[in-house]
Design a protein around this motif. Sequence first.
Motif, PDB file in Angstrom:
ATOM      1  N   GLY A 144      33.492  15.852  75.948  1.00 35.15           N
ATOM      2  CA  GLY A 144      33.425  14.437  75.618  1.00 35.15           C
ATOM      3  C   GLY A 144      32.144  14.034  74.917  1.00 35.15           C
ATOM      4  O   GLY A 144      31.643  14.734  74.024  1.00 35.15           O
ATOM      5  N   ALA A 145      31.569  12.907  75.340  1.00 30.62           N
ATOM      6  CA  ALA A 145      30.386  12.350  74.678  1.00 30.62           C
ATOM      7  C   ALA A 145      29.139  13.205  74.883  1.00 30.62           C
ATOM      8  O   ALA A 145      28.141  13.015  74.185  1.00 30.62           O
ATOM      9  N   LYS A 146      29.177  14.158  75.813  1.00 28.43           N
ATOM     10  CA  LYS A 146      28.000  14.994  76.092  1.00 28.43           C
ATOM     11  C   LYS A 146      28.002  16.283  75.277  1.00 28.43           C
ATOM     12  O   LYS A 146      27.123  17.125  75.469  1.00 28.43           O
ATOM     13  N   ARG A 147      28.945  16.410  74.362  1.00 26.82           N
ATOM     14  CA  ARG A 147      29.033  17.652  73.588  1.00 26.82           C
ATOM     15  C   ARG A 147      27.889  17.755  72.585  1.00 26.82           C
ATOM     16  O   ARG A 147      27.251  16.762  72.251  1.00 26.82           O
ATOM     17  N   ARG A 148      27.659  18.958  72.111  1.00 27.07           N
ATOM     18  CA  ARG A 148      26.591  19.220  71.142  1.00 27.07           C
ATOM     19  C   ARG A 148      26.980  18.704  69.756  1.00 27.07           C
ATOM     20  O   ARG A 148      28.140  18.353  69.512  1.00 27.07           O
TER      21      ARG A 148
END
Length: 419
Positions: A121-125
């Motif tokens: 989700g939003a925490k991806r690289r």
Amino acid sequence: MNLPELPDTPDSIPDGDAPYECTTTTVDMQEKQARLPNEASRQYLHLKVEYSMRFPRLTAGVSSKGKSYNISLKQLMMSGLIRVDEIARNYFWYYKAEVPFDMRTTPPRPYLSSTLLKTEGAKRRHTTNPFPESGKGIYRRPDIIIVKNQQDRWPGLAGPDSENAMHVDNLERLVEVKFPEDKFGREQYGDYMLIVGRDRNRLTILEIHDCRPDEGKQADHVFNVTGKAVSKYWPMFFFPPIFLPRPPTTPAAARIEPWTYAVKETVASLAENAADGWNTLSADLQGKLKYTAQWLNDSGKWVHVQAQGVWHWVSDNGKIIKSWTDHELLTAWSGIQRVTDLTLDTLKKIDWIQILTDVAKVAGVVLVSIGVGFLVMTLGIPEALVAALLLIVRLAIMAWDALATVLAAGAAAATLSTQ
């Protein structure tokens, strides 16, 4: 390992085009417009710069298309060394190489990994695909982004990502590295100022000057021709500045591949001129790819038996040397996409591929490719997937229609299974 002494940080930021006057006998970094955030960032980048400055320009050829490219390895080496550090920490790192930014948004936002969207989700690289979208003028790839919080992978200003998830401001500095002969035009500068929100203090232009004595420069030239260190001016040959998370007593397993020193000959492609390209690899890397060697340095061809879902490498004498099933190919392609965000469209654009540096398994292997518009890129590929990537790129050149059909069918099946 004896690290080089750093020049003192300048008291003020030089500006303009005044001639640079060397005050040291090393490789100097001249910070323009804004200073680097701190002494630690200056030391980190100086180690990368000093090592990268030793590499030459060379020519890479794509025989089937009748093309050749002149490549300056300095920038490529710098990006590759930083990328290895990123991979080793799963991209939780202060320094990020060649992050692409979408210039159509305000402020320009970094492209995040499309492959990891569902799982992270939003925490991806950030994406490592050098072609995040088709079209000219859509994106920019600054040399280096330094972030405020290494535990936050977001490399941009505050704002929404492409999925409208909000992110806090994590952009400490955009760094544009200008090696000798590099150009930095007004349009590029204007776009970079947009990326940093028109804050001059967030954009550092890092001009590199070779202030070494002639003996040091000549040592580089001799090494680039012979591949042998000849003086004290190559103190870090066997230890590229790669900072892997490891116990202090464990040496870093890292080696810059010898083809990068070839200044008098055209570098052979592992994708096309495979046998010639194979001979440019180090003995260590050849050993790790020994099963790949069964077909990579042979002059046969890949044949797809569609009814059986199998690819055979058939040598010139008709002997089947190696086989891959469609399932094995799809599994490998899925793994490659997870770490590189490569797409079928990107794969079709790759003209040339070679291995840049061989490092510990935790970091993977960084490769260099040239695609549409003379774009040089670095990709971090885990060691276990290198042979598969070489195979897939080779098939993209030799049997694109069959390969695309297999990979596209696999992608469609995977999408249906998750719905």
